[in-house]
Design a protein around this motif. Structure first.
Motif, PDB file in Angstrom:
ATOM      1  N   UNK A  51       0.715  -1.235   0.129  1.00  0.00           N
ATOM      2  CA  UNK A  51       0.034  -0.253   0.060  1.00  0.00           C
ATOM      3  C   UNK A  51       0.924   1.398  -0.067  1.00  0.00           C
ATOM      4  N   UNK A  52       0.405   2.482  -0.461  1.00  0.00           N
ATOM      5  CA  UNK A  52       0.959   3.484  -0.358  1.00  0.00           C
ATOM      6  C   UNK A  52       0.094   4.887  -0.828  1.00  0.00           C
ATOM      7  N   UNK A  99      -3.722   0.018  -3.260  1.00  0.00           N
ATOM      8  CA  UNK A  99      -3.636  -1.142  -2.377  1.00  0.00           C
ATOM      9  C   UNK A  99      -3.452  -2.220  -3.247  1.00  0.00           C
ATOM     10  N   UNK A 100      -2.291  -2.959  -3.570  1.00  0.00           N
ATOM     11  CA  UNK A 100      -1.901  -3.858  -4.416  1.00  0.00           C
ATOM     12  C   UNK A 100      -1.456  -5.319  -3.902  1.00  0.00           C
ATOM     13  N   UNK A 101      -2.611  -6.057  -4.192  1.00  0.00           N
ATOM     14  CA  UNK A 101      -2.226  -7.533  -3.728  1.00  0.00           C
ATOM     15  C   UNK A 101      -1.008  -8.233  -4.558  1.00  0.00           C
ATOM     16  N   UNK A 102      -0.057  -8.819  -3.808  1.00  0.00           N
ATOM     17  CA  UNK A 102       1.030  -9.575  -4.647  1.00  0.00           C
ATOM     18  C   UNK A 102       1.319 -10.562  -3.871  1.00  0.00           C
ATOM     19  N   UNK A 103       2.124 -11.632  -4.564  1.00  0.00           N
ATOM     20  CA  UNK A 103       2.704 -12.716  -3.871  1.00  0.00           C
ATOM     21  C   UNK A 103       4.045 -12.368  -3.178  1.00  0.00           C
ATOM     22  N   UNK A 104       4.402 -13.357  -2.479  1.00  0.00           N
ATOM     23  CA  UNK A 104       5.612 -12.944  -1.685  1.00  0.00           C
ATOM     24  C   UNK A 104       6.834 -12.856  -2.584  1.00  0.00           C
TER      25      UNK A 104
END
Length: 536
Positions: A391-392, A437-442
């Motif tokens: 997020x940012x 709000x960006x969902x990402x994988x590890x």
């Protein structure tokens, strides 16, 4: 947080033109007093730009309209003068016209084919300069950059029997007509013939319906592909005499359960995986050992609430030990789950990497299991958890939230089963408050911010990579620095403007691929402007 300044360009004091505002940009100012300290109001664009200048060198990919006689051109080491002006001189081009024909085929003086020309040397790292055209029975016309060495790959459309693509390496100093790209006669191609067998308790049995091809070890040119017949026989035509070639084997839909592998050909003294070709080469038998047994397994995919996940991609991969008959063997099966979240595979017994990799836009994270023993546990339930959020908040140097900006997280993902890599990008749009709000994988990510084209703000990369593990990562406020405005013209060698050329501007890193920094398009007079990142 200040964004990465990959393109080191600034601006000098620039005179107002007094012209009408440029269409397509949102007005930020009318006078210098409307802009923050250290920036000026640039007319006719009515945007605030920095008043500093640092020269920089970039690379430009220029794509003319398809209805012109100009090719795609890549230009390296492009610099801007102290006034942020750029004159892009389009490289001289040539037009090559002629026919594609086949040696000895007098009945068809020209044949339909596809011609792809790729510059031999890479000018912009990670990109290729290429042109393509279709040859018809009436001939072809191909646009190329003058003096550049190209590799032309020519493949006859719907050839029966199949022919491999044929390569020509060419460079032209002038336009030419009457060019003949002559392909070898069918009987001039070296032929590879062989059979495939499976070892059983009853001995060797012909192996039908597997795919065989061969790849030149040095040039990477590929022979035709063939599917084995009832006798396990196949025949390939290859583009180059000599060699060496690797013979590659793989499965087809509905065929036997086998891995993909490079064939080995045992002899009394040694094993060899590379073959040389004479006019016709009889290859030793391809043999699949008796140890390859089939097993049926099933995978069910659920989310954290136990809901079945439909259309979820599932992949099983296993790297098999080298044997007397193969090396680099990988067994791979992939498919989508059904409405019950399940999918079944018929596979070879072994230890598998299980991968469930949702689309990057899905809120669910990928699942990788490295050692699934399918013999002990033939059924598997996979529970997917949610991705981790980065997020940012995006804020311009004017103090305004940046809405509608594309935020991209890019990573290179290593497939540990095959040691291959894939670039994955995760994308989200900032909201009306500039929040994303960006969902990402590890993983470890490069972050790119691309404001809307009308914003007057530059495409920018974060200075530092973002490392994402198992918890939310908030990178705080992301401040986009004042941009640099570059104006210019696209002209030919005689100084005449070239209209409607699309321009992609890239960084020129010492290592790694180039980053796309800005895009623009020339108007009917060949004039363009670019909005680029500029140092503080």
């Amino acid at each position: 947080m200040i964004l990465a300044l990959l393109l080191v360009i600034g601006c000098v004091e620039e005179a107002d033109s007094g012209a009408d505002m440029v269409a397509g940009l949102e007005a930020q100012c009318t006078t210098d007093e409307d802009c923050p300290l250290g920036t000026i109001c640039r007319k006719p664009y009515q945007i605030c730009v920095t008043s500093l200048h640092n020269p920089s060198v970039v690379a430009v990919a220029a794509t003319p309209p398809t209805d012109t006689v100009l090719p795609v051109a890549h230009v390296a080491n492009v610099s801007f003068d102290e006034n942020n002006q750029l004159t892009l001189v389009f490289p001289e081009s040539v037009v090559i016209s002629g026919v594609v024909n086949v040696a000895g085929n007098l009945a068809e003086p020209a044949v339909a084919s596809t011609i792809v020309a790729v510059a031999k040397d890479e000018i912009i790292k990670g990109t290729s300069m290429r042109s393509q055209t279709n040859a018809t029975n009436s001939g072809f016309s191909l646009r190329l950059v003058k003096g550049v060495s190209y590799v032309l790959s020519v493949k006859i459309d719907d050839a029966d029997p199949p022919r491999p693509a044929h390569r020509f390496e060419m460079s032209f100093a002038n336009s030419q007509t009457g060019v003949e790209l002559t392909l070898p006669a069918l009987d001039e191609y070296p032929v590879v013939q062989g059979r495939a067998y499976r070892m059983t308790e009853a001995g060797k049995q012909p192996l039908k319906d597997i795919q065989v091809t061969a790849l030149h070890v040095k040039t990477r040119e590929q022979c035709t592909s063939a599917v084995t017949n009832n006798l396990g026989a196949y025949e390939l035509r290859c583009p180059i005499l000599g060699g060496p070639y690797n013979v590659l084997v793989g499965a087809i839909d509905g065929g036997p359960v086998i891995p993909s592998f490079t064939a080995l050909f045992p002899t009394s003294n040694y094993r060899v995986n590379e073959i040389g070709l004479l006019d016709n080469t009889k290859v030793p038998d391809i043999v699949i050992g008796e140890q390859s047994r089939d097993a049926e397994v099933s995978v069910r995919v659920l989310d954290a609430y136990g809901k079945a996940q439909e259309n979820m991609p599932v992949t099983l991969e296993s790297s098999l030990d080298d044997t007397a008959f193969w090396q680099d063997a990988v067994f791979r099966r992939t498919g989508l789950t059904g409405s019950d979240g399940k999918i079944s595979f018929v596979v070879l017994e072994g230890i598998y990497h299980l991968q469930t990799v949702p689309h990057t836009s899905s809120p669910l994270a990928m699942h990788v299991e490295k050692a699934w023993d399918i013999k002990t546990f033939p059924e598997k339930t996979v529970t997917l958890v949610n991705k981790v959020n980065v997020t940012g908040t995006l804020v311009s140097f004017l103090g305004n939230p940046i809405t509608g900006a594309e935020v991209v997280a890019r990573t290179t993902w290593l497939n540990e089963a095959t040691q291959s890599t894939t670039v994955r990008e995760y994308v989200v749009i900032s909201d009306e408050t500039g929040r994303f709000d960006l969902p990402v994988d590890a993983g470890t990510y490069d972050i790119r911010i691309s404001p809307g084209e009308s914003s007057g703000l530059p495409r920018t990369w974060l200075n530092e990579q973002v490392n994402v593990e198992q918890s939310k990562v908030d990178i705080g406020q992301v401040l986009l620095a004042p941009p640099s405005l570059v104006e210019g013209r696209v002209i030919n060698a005689e100084g005449m403007p070239i209209p409607e050329v699309s321009l992609d501007v890239y960084s020129q890193p010492s290592d790694g691929p180039a980053h796309l920094l800005a895009r623009g398009i020339a108007d009917e007079n060949g004039q363009f402007h670019l909005i680029l990142t500029c140092p503080k």
